[in-house]
Design an enzyme around this catalytic site. Structure first.
Site, PDB file in Angstrom:
ATOM      1  N   HIS A  69      95.057  40.971  27.443  1.00  0.00           N
ATOM      2  CA  HIS A  69      94.446  39.676  27.192  1.00  0.00           C
ATOM      3  C   HIS A  69      93.053  39.670  27.809  1.00  0.00           C
ATOM      4  O   HIS A  69      92.848  40.229  28.882  1.00  0.00           O
ATOM      5  CB  HIS A  69      95.325  38.596  27.829  1.00  0.00           C
ATOM      6  CG  HIS A  69      94.705  37.235  27.803  1.00  0.00           C
ATOM      7  ND1 HIS A  69      94.597  36.489  26.656  1.00  0.00           N
ATOM      8  CD2 HIS A  69      94.166  36.486  28.793  1.00  0.00           C
ATOM      9  CE1 HIS A  69      94.018  35.330  26.945  1.00  0.00           C
ATOM     10  NE2 HIS A  69      93.747  35.313  28.236  1.00  0.00           N
TER      11      HIS A  69
ATOM     12  N   CYS B 175      91.433  36.556  21.508  1.00  0.00           N
ATOM     13  CA  CYS B 175      90.931  36.257  22.849  1.00  0.00           C
ATOM     14  C   CYS B 175      89.682  37.067  23.160  1.00  0.00           C
ATOM     15  O   CYS B 175      88.769  36.598  23.837  1.00  0.00           O
ATOM     16  CB  CYS B 175      92.007  36.498  23.892  1.00  0.00           C
ATOM     17  SG  CYS B 175      92.736  38.131  23.826  1.00  0.00           S
TER      18      CYS B 175
END
Lengths: 323, 1075
Positions: free
Chosen positions: A268, A13
């Site tokens: 994330h 990510c």
């Protein structure tokens, strides 16, 4: 056309967010499109700019909602950017940029890439006892801005952080430096002055706090950043080392935010990017892309009692076009 | 609504875009139309993925459905064309996509996506364009944004659920293949068929992995959007909290929780749904996991993020819907009484609960008490817990309603009395803030949380008279703080910015009488509070607002008095703007100056608690206009007579003319009856002779002409019956019987009205505005002579002769029971009260007060009494038995003046030494030949009467009284009286005239007297003060300013004058004095 997502290949990510920030920047893609294609297939496989260009082509050609950056990731892993590892976005940004610069063979492209991203500063170290002074020019890719001041108090806004970054620091006590003229350790004044700012200005909010206990924790408190940033207003005369024509260009608009959610150990990344063609904000969560508004971007200011929330980590400002 | 339906509802420009979209598309619009619902409910995006059998399945399903549709069509002409088109489409689609159904899936997915984009644009345009002129308020804009985001959130959630189901299918398929085909073993590894199987298995796993990552990305996206949504909801909730505080302060604000409840519930529902989904993902992981399984790495993060969001949402969703208030507090909540009942209600805005789970709500008072010494602790006497029964009232939501609560103070025996009196605690009771905390043990879908909501701080009082200052505290807190935990707020209360305070004050008037304060009103209040024009940065300190008050009451007490008056008596007048209200003297004159004679305005008194007055202008042929203001009316008067009626009946007597009403036009120029007509209680032909019929039950308000400008009139008020305003009660309440010789002699603009019971002779003469109140029962002779503004009240029961002569502003109040002869002569501003018990028949009481104070004499049996109070202060004299009439000189020796009632030295407002100028020239007194043959109050000797300023001691000069005083004789009753009196009256006039030249202005003195006695009229004072400082040197000498006994102006330490802003000590008389 809609913006295209990038599939997560496993902890990718961070890479995905940075790739989107690079590839949505038309100033960057203008450079990227002019690279020379390496002759051999092996060279092509390990050439980061080439793989990036391929990815860009893939994103723009297909009518798919998302593409997988597998080849690029493999290419990067050849350059010691490991796959399946959670990277720090600021670190990875530096690595990526350096690889790009190194592998773009044409000097004019390298210069353009430099002009696009690098910040010039001048560092002053002056002895407080005599006139001894050391000046050195250097370039930076990001301004690593502390979000706490020396006394661990929270800085209130991005402008405060910038101010604090360019605030001269006295080196006394243990931090004293050896002065050649005085022939002994003396207190010094260390200061950083801004000389030149690039087209794309990258700011790094140092939201991770390394404590002595070796465990890193995240600072989630609110730190508002503006959509329009005028460095001339933020910095004082003594914090700049630039003429007026240079300073006149120091007006920026927010272009992208790389935000992090979660804790220091597990998190994330996603990217909020204002597309330059339609000036609309999009949020890129790997393969998911959706149009958002400034309200959503503002949500990444942070909040002190919400630790798992998305908080801005890298800010990309773009120079305003002269009217 | 289905997407295709929405598309059809678009405006033409956008419909055109849709047509263009389908014009070049391989999917004809006819097919899209015919199978709209089915097409929209499939996941084409997933089907478009490579290596996916899903696309083929979908493609074939579509062809089958299309065939069915063809069969179901009738043979109408319209259907004919459709049939043709669909059949063609069926053929074309089959030809084009049979081999590559993924491309078809991708095509449909893109078409749907494009449709959604056009739809968004069109709907956004529609919202902006449909109501262009009356543009939706920013609030409704926010509401729409929230609703739009909620809808998007739920759509995205549904998509995520669809993606999840697809993932389930993929996993099941993989799981099955894996179990069937995966048989590891050395020998099989060489089997090419098996290796192929493994390869296919590997591809399936890749696909599964990608789907897992996609679902996770969707969840991340959802959480990001819900964070924004929650942020917006928190902002709305913050706005609601502010509105609730404003409502508590008396503002009108919408505090409906319904929209917030709906939004919070919807978001909560979504998040709980997401939570379920995450758990289901966890279950999938249990079944199949592999190296670098994204579920292993990312689910914990998502769970944490979601948990934090849900907790945050639920915690903020528990709010105090109704702040603590007593049932009858009207619009003033947050002030509670010990032992009084009150109620409070909390609500959980997330209306989600398990039907089987009982949730318990509790309340605590001052759970974390502040560390303040003497802080009172309370117990909630009634039950402090309640079970929130699930499903009780789904319509009404999740509510913890606590009603009929009572508080009881905890008695701490060791500490003794914990509160104020001993001065232990730094806070007074009305500044002690208490809070109630609601707690709720929330449980839903396995999530358990302890929720908390805290009320705004409230004040607990034990007595109603603390209510006003308690409310001031509530105002101050809610104006400046929103943190309920700040229970120590009044340890150092911050100052209030004037603009904020102005707004809050205006709300008080708005809430009491439906009209706020105008800009001019606020300007006047600001000047009063700040002493100057307000700037945006001006601030007011708490003390200045609620504690300090030169006038003996604070700014707030004053303002609250007015609010009380408005609420009780003047609501309509204020609401309809007939009361100008807050106008400074200067402003008042400026306003009235240019208006016609008889133009008046209504404003609130600045010196009387809860008083309203009117001021009118009078123009003269020459000179500047004069302004007159009547003594303020307070609730005690308005309760018996409404202000509009007072205005209608107000009369002022003019010399040798019939009294007339000076109030003609309400400012700026509305005729009186037009303005006040709607509020008159009844029509009345105002005529004196007629009104006499009503004497028993009506009051008539009359004023006499003031002797000079800015003179404050007093009322001349006479009634036979007991008036509420009367402080002295005659023993028997006589009905008006036969009138002997009622005589009203107006030798001056005064207008005495006398209605005696059985009256021998009554004569009332007022020389100047004042109140003459006579309530005799059996009256021999009564003579009331007031020559200057003052109040003469006589309430004798059996009266031989009464003579009251006041020659200067003051109040003469005489309540004899059996009186031979009473003569009260006050020659200087002061209040004289005489309450003799039994006076022997040929006995005389004479009061000569020459100082601006209030002698009070209560002799028991009095032969002849002469009280001469010549000093400032309030000597109270209580005489036992006085022997002979010749007591004068020696009698004084027995006087025991008790100067205790001197006011504390709080002389403010720069009027240091008023009574120094208040010495009425005694020469005048000397020449008062008011009652020839009777009383000769005169003493030629000025020096004797003057210069006795020291209250505690009776100076020796007092002993040497003029000889004339001993020769007092009884006033012969009977027919001569009238003549004598008339003569007296004339003398009086002469006297007044005579006084003027030497002493500068008697008017001034008179005015000063008023100021002394009627500190109510502050503004008058200021005017008259200036004048008094301009006295000529001659008069200064006369006024004996250098008398060593008089307090010197510089010496403010001397208790010289009771503060001008302080009310005089209330007049009260012990009933035992009468009986």
């Amino acid at each position: 056309t809609e913006a295209i997502g990038l599939y997560n290949l496993g902890q990718s990510c961070c890479l995905n967010s940075l790739l989107q920030v690079f590839l949505m920047n038309i100033h960057f893609t203008r450079i990227l499109r002019r690279i020379t294609v390496p002759p051999s297939p092996a060279q092509r496989r390990s050439n980061v700019p080439y793989q990036m260009l391929l990815l860009l082509e893939k994103m723009q050609s297909g009518k798919c909602k998302a593409v997988g950056p597998t080849e690029l990731a493999c290419c990067l892993s050849e350059h010691r950017v490991e796959l399946f590892v959670q990277h720090d976005a600021a670190q990875l940004f530096l690595t990526l940029w350096n690889l790009l610069k190194k592998q773009m063979k044409k000097p004019e492209l390298v210069k353009e890439l430099r002009d696009l991203y690098t910040i010039c500063i001048q560092e002053h170290v002056a002895c407080q006892k005599c006139s001894f002074e050391v000046k050195s020019k250097s370039t930076m890719l990001t301004l690593p801005l502390p979000v706490l001041d020396a006394n661990s108090h929270r800085l209130k806004t991005l402008e405060d952080c910038l101010q604090y970054f360019f605030h001269p620091e006295e080196l006394t006590g243990q931090n004293m430096c050896f002065c050649q003229q005085c022939g002994r350790k003396t207190p010094f004044l260390q200061s950083t002055k801004l000389v030149h700012l690039p087209q794309t200005l990258t700011l790094h909010l140092k939201r991770f706090c390394f404590e002595r206990s070796s465990c890193t924790h995240k600072l989630s408190h609110s730190l508002p950043f503006p959509q329009e940033l005028d460095l001339r207003q933020v910095l004082t005369e003594s914090q700049c080392q630039a003429d007026d024509s240079e300073k006149a260009t120091w007006q920026y608009e927010l272009f992208a935010v790389v935000a992090h959610s979660g804790s220091a150990s597990c998190g994330h990344y996603c990217a909020y990017i204002r597309r330059l063609t339609d000036c609309k904000w999009y949020c890129f969560n790997d393969s998911e892309v959706c149009q958002v508004s400034w309200d959503d971007v503002k949500c990444t200011y942070g909040r002190s009692n919400l630790y798992w929330r998305e908080t801005a980590y890298l800010l990309f400002y773009m120079k305003k076009q002269p009217q | 609504m289905a997407q295709w339906q929405e598309v059809q509802g678009l405006a033409n420009t956008y419909l055109e875009q849709v047509h263009q979209l389908y014009a070049g598309s391989a999917l004809p619009m006819a097919v899209r139309q015919s199978l709209a619902a089915w097409i929209e409910s499939q996941n084409w995006r997933q089907a478009a993925e490579p290596l996916c059998s899903h696309a083929r399945m979908l493609f074939h399903s579509l062809l089958v459905l299309l065939g069915e549709r063809l069969g179901s069509l009738g043979s109408d002409r319209e259907d004919f064309m459709l049939k043709h088109n669909l059949r063609k489409a069926h053929r074309d689609l089959q030809a084009e996509f049979e081999e590559k159904p993924e491309r078809f899936a991708n095509l449909v997915a893109n078409l749907l996506q494009e449709e959604r984009r056009i739809l968004r644009l069109g709907q956004a345009e529609g919202q902006a364009g449909s109501a262009p002129a009356p543009s939706p308020a920013p609030e409704s804009g926010r509401e729409q944004q929230i609703q739009r985001r909620l809808a998007e959130f739920h759509t995205a959630l549904q998509e995520a659920e669809r993606a999840f189901r697809h993932l389930e299918d993929l996993q099941d398929a993989f799981d099955f293949c894996f179990k069937v085909h995966y048989q590891p073993g050395e020998e099989r590894n060489r089997d090419p068929g098996y290796l192929q199987e493994l390869q296919s298995l590997q591809a399936k796993l890749q696909n599964l992995d990608r789907q897992r990552r996609e679902v996770l990305a969707q969840m991340q996206q959802l959480l990001g959007r819900s964070e924004t949504l929650q942020e917006l909801l928190q902002q709305e909730l913050g706005g609601w909290r502010v509105r609730q505080q404003h409502l508590c302060l008396g503002a009108s604000a919408d505090t409906n929780l319904r929209p917030l409840e709906t939004w919070f519930t919807e978001l909560g529902q979504g998040l709980f749904q997401l939570r379920q989904l995450l758990r289901a993902l966890g279950d999938l992981r249990q079944k199949v996991t592999y190296a670098r399984d994204p579920l292993v790495a990312e689910t914990p993060l998502l769970e944490q993020r979601l948990q934090e969001q849900l907790t945050h949402l639920l915690k903020s969703a528990f709010v105090v819907e109704q702040q603590p208030s007593t049932p009858n507090a009207g619009k003033r909540p947050l002030v509670l009484r010990t032992a009084g009942k009150f109620s409070s209600r909390a609500r959980l805005l997330v209306r989600l609960h398990d039907r089987n789970h009982r949730m318990e709500a509790r309340i605590h008072i001052d759970r974390d008490p502040p560390n303040i010494k003497g802080f009172r602790r309370f117990n909630i006497l009634t039950s402090s817990s309640k079970t929130l029964l699930a499903g009780d009232s789904p319509q009404e939501g999740l509510v913890c309603d606590f009603q009929y609560l009572t508080l009881k103070e905890q008695k701490d025996s060791r500490a003794g009395k914990g509160k104020g009196a001993s001065g232990e605690g730094p806070l007074v009771v009305t500044e002690e803030l208490h809070v109630i905390t609601f707690t709720l043990a929330y449980a839903y879908c396995g999530l358990e949380l302890e929720l908390e909501a805290t009320t705004l701080p409230f004040v607990i009082i034990s007595n109603n008279n603390q209510f006003s200052s308690a409310w001031a505290s509530i105002l101050w807190f809610n104006m400046l703080s929103s943190d309920p935990k700040a229970q120590q707020f009044f340890s150092s209360p911050p100052p209030a910015p004037w603009p904020r305070l102005a707004e809050v004050l205006s709300w008080q008037f708005q809430s009491v009488a439906e009209r706020g304060l105008s800009r001019d009103n606020l300007l006047m209040l600001a000047k009063k509070l700040l002493g100057s024009k307000p700037s945006p940065d001006s601030t007011v300190a708490w003390h200045k607002f609620s504690k300090d008050g030169a006038s003996g009451f604070s700014f707030w007490a004053w303002l609250d008095g007015i609010l009380g008056l408005l609420q009780e008596h003047l609501k309509q007048l204020w609401k309809n703007g007939l009361i100008l209200g807050f106008v400074s003297r200067k402003q008042e004159e400026k306003l009235l100056k240019s208006k016609r004679t008889g133009t008046f305005l209504l404003r609130f008194s600045e010196s009387v608690l809860g008083g309203v007055t009117f001021t009118w202008v009078e123009h003269h042929e020459t000179g500047s206009p004069t302004f007159h203001a009547v003594e303020p009316y307070t609730a005690s008067e308005l309760v018996s007579l409404a202000l509009p009626d007072i205005i209608r009946d107000y009369h002022m007597s003019l010399e040798e003319k019939n009294p007339e009403n000076p109030l003609k036009f309400l400012y700026p120029n509305i005729p009186r009856d037009e303005a006040f007509g709607p509020y008159y209680s009844q029509r009345l032909e105002g005529n004196l002779s007629e009104s006499q019929k009503y004497l028993n039950r009506r009051l008539i308000r009359v004023s006499s002409r003031p002797p000079n400008r800015r003179q404050t009139e007093e009322e001349l008020l006479v009634a036979t019956e007991n008036l509420e305003t009367l402080q002295l009660q005659p023993r028997g309440q006589g009905t008006p019987g036969d009138l002997g010789t009622p005589q009203g002699v107006a030798t001056s603009p005064g207008m005495p009205r006398v209605t005696p019971g059985i009256l021998g002779t009554l004569q009332g003469v007022t020389m100047s505005p004042g109140t003459l109140q006579v309530t005799p029962e059996n009256l021999g002779t009564l003579q009331g002579v007031t020559v200057s503004p003052g109040t003469l009240r006589v309430t004798p029961e059996n009266l031989g002769t009464l003579q009251g002569v006041t020659v200067s502003p003051g109040t003469l109040q005489v309540t004899p029971e059996n009186l031979g002869t009473l003569q009260g002569v006050t020659v200087s501003p002061g209040t004289l009260r005489v309450t003799p018990g039994n006076l022997g028949t040929p006995q005389t009481l004479q009061m000569v007060a020459t100082s601006p104070e209030m002698p009070q004499v209560t002799p028991g049996n009095l032969g002849t009494f002469q009280g001469m109070a010549t000093s400032p202060g309030t000597p109270r004299v209580t005489l036992g038995n006085l022997g002979t009439p010749q007591v004068m000189a020696t009698g004084l020796g027995t006087l025991q003046p008790q100067p205790q009632s001197l006011e504390p030295p709080q002389v403010t407002s720069g009027i240091p030494n008023l009574q120094g100028t208040l010495q009425v020239a005694p020469g005048a007194v000397g020449s008062v030949q008011v009652l020839p043959g009777g009383l000769q109050v005169a003493s030629g000797d000025l020096g004797t009467l003057q210069g006795t300023a020291e209250p505690p001691r009776v100076p020796e000069e007092q002993g040497t009284l003029p000889a004339e005083l001993r020769d007092l004789e009884l006033l012969p009753g009977g027919q001569d009286m009238q003549e004598l009196l008339l003569q007296g009256g004339q003398d009086m006039q002469e006297l007044l005239e005579g006084l003027e030249p030497p002493s500068g202005t008697l008017g001034t003195l008179g005015t000063l007297g008023v100021a002394e006695l009627m500190p109510d009229v502050v503004a008058t004072l200021e005017d008259s003060l200036e004048e008094s400082f301009q006295l000529s040197p001659g008069s200064a000498a006369l006024l004996a300013q250098h008398d060593p006994f008089l307090p010197q102006p510089e010496d403010s330490a001397l208790p010289s004058v009771p503060s001008l802003f302080t009310d005089l000590p209330p007049l009260h008389i012990d009933a035992s004095d009468f009986q």
